[in-house]
Motif scaffolding. Structure first.
Motif, PDB file in Angstrom:
ATOM      1  N   THR A  21       0.800  -1.228   0.000  1.00  0.00           N
ATOM      2  CA  THR A  21       0.000   0.000   0.000  1.00  0.00           C
ATOM      3  C   THR A  21       0.832   1.278   0.000  1.00  0.00           C
ATOM      4  O   THR A  21       0.283   2.363  -0.173  1.00  0.00           O
ATOM      5  N   THR A  22       2.135   1.141   0.170  1.00  0.00           N
ATOM      6  CA  THR A  22       3.009   2.316   0.176  1.00  0.00           C
ATOM      7  C   THR A  22       3.829   2.324  -1.107  1.00  0.00           C
ATOM      8  O   THR A  22       4.672   1.447  -1.309  1.00  0.00           O
ATOM      9  N   PRO A  23       3.608   3.268  -1.990  1.00  0.00           N
ATOM     10  CA  PRO A  23       4.330   3.289  -3.269  1.00  0.00           C
ATOM     11  C   PRO A  23       5.847   3.340  -3.067  1.00  0.00           C
ATOM     12  O   PRO A  23       6.349   3.983  -2.146  1.00  0.00           O
ATOM     13  N   GLY A  24       6.557   2.627  -3.947  1.00  0.00           N
ATOM     14  CA  GLY A  24       8.014   2.648  -3.924  1.00  0.00           C
ATOM     15  C   GLY A  24       8.637   1.921  -2.760  1.00  0.00           C
ATOM     16  O   GLY A  24       9.770   2.220  -2.362  1.00  0.00           O
ATOM     17  N   SER A  25       7.929   0.922  -2.210  1.00  0.00           N
ATOM     18  CA  SER A  25       8.423   0.215  -1.022  1.00  0.00           C
ATOM     19  C   SER A  25       9.252  -0.999  -1.382  1.00  0.00           C
ATOM     20  O   SER A  25       9.053  -1.633  -2.425  1.00  0.00           O
ATOM     21  N   THR A  26      10.143  -1.349  -0.485  1.00  0.00           N
ATOM     22  CA  THR A  26      10.832  -2.620  -0.538  1.00  0.00           C
ATOM     23  C   THR A  26      11.170  -3.019   0.890  1.00  0.00           C
ATOM     24  O   THR A  26      11.128  -2.195   1.818  1.00  0.00           O
ATOM     25  N   GLU A  43      19.642   1.441  -7.511  1.00  0.00           N
ATOM     26  CA  GLU A  43      18.245   1.260  -7.129  1.00  0.00           C
ATOM     27  C   GLU A  43      17.782   2.512  -6.385  1.00  0.00           C
ATOM     28  O   GLU A  43      18.582   3.191  -5.735  1.00  0.00           O
ATOM     29  N   ALA A  44      16.498   2.776  -6.465  1.00  0.00           N
ATOM     30  CA  ALA A  44      15.908   3.892  -5.730  1.00  0.00           C
ATOM     31  C   ALA A  44      14.577   3.447  -5.148  1.00  0.00           C
ATOM     32  O   ALA A  44      13.748   2.855  -5.856  1.00  0.00           O
ATOM     33  N   HIS A  45      14.381   3.679  -3.864  1.00  0.00           N
ATOM     34  CA  HIS A  45      13.140   3.295  -3.190  1.00  0.00           C
ATOM     35  C   HIS A  45      12.669   4.467  -2.327  1.00  0.00           C
ATOM     36  O   HIS A  45      13.473   5.160  -1.708  1.00  0.00           O
ATOM     37  N   ASP A  46      11.355   4.641  -2.278  1.00  0.00           N
ATOM     38  CA  ASP A  46      10.787   5.731  -1.494  1.00  0.00           C
ATOM     39  C   ASP A  46      10.501   5.338  -0.054  1.00  0.00           C
ATOM     40  O   ASP A  46      10.338   6.194   0.810  1.00  0.00           O
ATOM     41  N   HIS A  47      10.467   4.002   0.186  1.00  0.00           N
ATOM     42  CA  HIS A  47      10.069   3.559   1.526  1.00  0.00           C
ATOM     43  C   HIS A  47      10.662   2.186   1.810  1.00  0.00           C
ATOM     44  O   HIS A  47      10.588   1.297   0.944  1.00  0.00           O
ATOM     45  N   LEU A  48      11.254   2.022   2.992  1.00  0.00           N
ATOM     46  CA  LEU A  48      11.793   0.738   3.409  1.00  0.00           C
ATOM     47  C   LEU A  48      10.945   0.169   4.542  1.00  0.00           C
ATOM     48  O   LEU A  48      10.627   0.877   5.503  1.00  0.00           O
ATOM     49  N   VAL A  49      10.589  -1.108   4.403  1.00  0.00           N
ATOM     50  CA  VAL A  49       9.847  -1.812   5.445  1.00  0.00           C
ATOM     51  C   VAL A  49      10.815  -2.747   6.160  1.00  0.00           C
ATOM     52  O   VAL A  49      11.296  -3.730   5.576  1.00  0.00           O
ATOM     53  N   ASP A  50      11.126  -2.446   7.393  1.00  0.00           N
ATOM     54  CA  ASP A  50      12.094  -3.212   8.183  1.00  0.00           C
ATOM     55  C   ASP A  50      11.424  -4.492   8.689  1.00  0.00           C
ATOM     56  O   ASP A  50      10.410  -4.446   9.380  1.00  0.00           O
TER      57      ASP A  50
END
Length: 327
Positions: A21-26, A43-50
C-alpha cells in the motif's frame, strides 16, 4: 542517496500490507546489499519496510526437511550443527560467501535476492538493461571477464552472485513467499528467471511478496555434498566459477547426483543432462569429462571469459573426484 521513508513491521502480514500500500516500497533486513545499491544509484526506493522484528529467523532440521526462516542470518545457518552435519554444502557455500561481519548481518532472504555485481549495473552512469529495460548490455563488447557463458541474451550476460542460491538449486529447495494474495511456494528451479528481453525481472516473485522461509529436502544425498568456489583471491570474493555437488555411489557406480554451478550462468545453473550422463555409470575421470563437455556444449563465451569454459570443467572434476574418492 535520496530521502526515503522507513517503517518497522511488527508481523509478516503487516509487512506485506505496508509494502503493497506504500508506493516505492521494498523490504530491508541486514541491508548489506540494498543500501549499497541505493547509495550508488543502481536502485531507488521511497520507503523501506524493516522486517528484522518478524518471527522469521528459525532454523529447524526436521525429519523430512530443513526449514530456514527468511530473516535467519547467514552466520546462524552456516554454523548450525544440523546444517553442518546434514547439509554440508549449504554451510560451505555460506562460509565462502562473505566476511564474518557480513554473514552476521545479512539475512537468508536478502542473500537470495542480492543483485549482480556487474560493474555496468552498479554504475548508474552506464547503460544497463537490468536498470532500464531496453538500454542494452555494454558488457557484451566491454569488460566481461566475470560474466556468464550460459543463459545470456543480447540484453544481459550478468552472472547471479549468490553462492547459497547455487547450493539450494542443487538440493531442490523450495522458496516460500507471503504476499497480498496470500502464501505460495515456488520451487527454486523456477524461482530465478533467464534474462531474455526482460533482464530487470530476475525472479518469479510478485510485487509486495516477502520470502518467509526456504525448505530443503532432507535426504542421504544432501549429507554427501560439498561446495567448491574458485575466486581471484583467497578472500571473500564473488565466484569466478563454483560447483555445488551431491553424490551417492554404490561401489564405484553413481546411484544419484545433483549438480549446480555458479559464476557461469545468468541464474544458478543446473543442467539435468549433466547429471544423467553420470547416473548409473562408474565414476571415472572419463565419465566426468564427458559430463563436463555436456555442460558447456551450449556455452557462449566472450573475449574476457573464454577461460571459464575449461575452468568449470576442471572444477567439476575436482569436486566429484573428492566426493567419489578418485585419485
Amino acid at each position: 542517496m535520496r530521502a526515503f521513508g522507513y517503517t518497522v513491521a511488527r508481523d509478516p502480514a503487516e509487512a506485506v500490507r505496508l509494502a503493497a500500500t506504500t508506493p516505492g516500497s521494498t523490504f530491508v533486513a541486514g541491508g548489506t546489499d540494498l543500501l549499497n545499491l541505493m547509495r550508488d544509484g543502481a536502485e531507488a526506493h521511497d520507503h523501506l519496510v524493516d522486517v528484522n522484528r518478524l518471527d522469521l529467523g528459525g532454523i529447524t532440521v526436521g525429519s523430512g526437511a530443513l526449514r530456514i526462516g527468511g530473516a535467519a542470518r547467514m552466520r546462524q545457518v552456516a554454523e548450525h550443527p544440523g546444517v553442518r552435519r546434514e547439509f554440508p554444502m549449504l554451510s560451505e557455500a555460506l562460509l565462502a560467501s562473505a566476511s564474518p561481519q557480513i554473514r552476521t548481518m545479512a539475512s537468508i532472504g536478502g542473500n537470495l535476492l542480492q543483485r549482480t555485481r556487474c560493474g555496468y549495473f552498479r554504475d548508474a552512469a552506464s547503460p544497463c538493461a537490468k536498470r532500464v529495460r531496453g538500454s542494452g548490455c555494454p558488457a557484451i563488447t566491454g569488460q566481461n571477464r566475470g560474466h556468464a557463458i550460459l543463459g545470456g541474451s543480447e540484453h544481459c550476460i550478468a552472472t547471479h552472485p549468490s553462492d547459497l542460491a547455487v547450493a539450494l538449486t542443487a538440493l531442490d529447495a523450495t522458496v516460500r513467499l507471503l504476499g497480498p494474495a496470500g502464501e505460495r511456494a515456488v520451487p527454486i528451479a523456477g524461482f530465478y528467471l533467464l534474462p531474455g528481453s526482460t533482464p530487470d525481472r530476475e525472479t518469479a516473485m510478485r510485487p509486495g511478496e516477502l520470502i518467509t522461509r526456504v525448505d530443503v529436502p532432507r535426504t542421504a544425498l544432501a549429507g554427501q555434498s560439498r561446495y567448491l568456489k574458485l575466486r581471484d583471491r583467497a578472500t571473500f570474493e564473488f565466484a569466478v566459477v563454483s560447483v555445488a555437488a551431491a553424490l551417492r555411489t554404490r561401489g564405484d557406480v553413481v546411484r544419484d547426483v545433483r549438480l549446480a554451478f555458479g559464476g557461469v550462468g545468468t541464474r544458478p545453473w543446473r543442467d539435468t543432462r549433466v547429471e544423467a550422463a553420470l547416473r548409473g555409470r562408474p565414476l571415472t575421470r572419463q565419465a566426468i569429462d564427458e559430463a563436463g563437455r555436456i555442460l558447456v556444449k551450449d556455452a557462449k563465451p566472450y573475449e574476457g571469459n573464454r577461460f571459464k569454459v575449461e575452468l568449470v570443467q576442471r572444477a567439476l572434476v575436482s569436486v566429484l573426484g573428492e566426493l567419489g574418492g578418485l585419485r
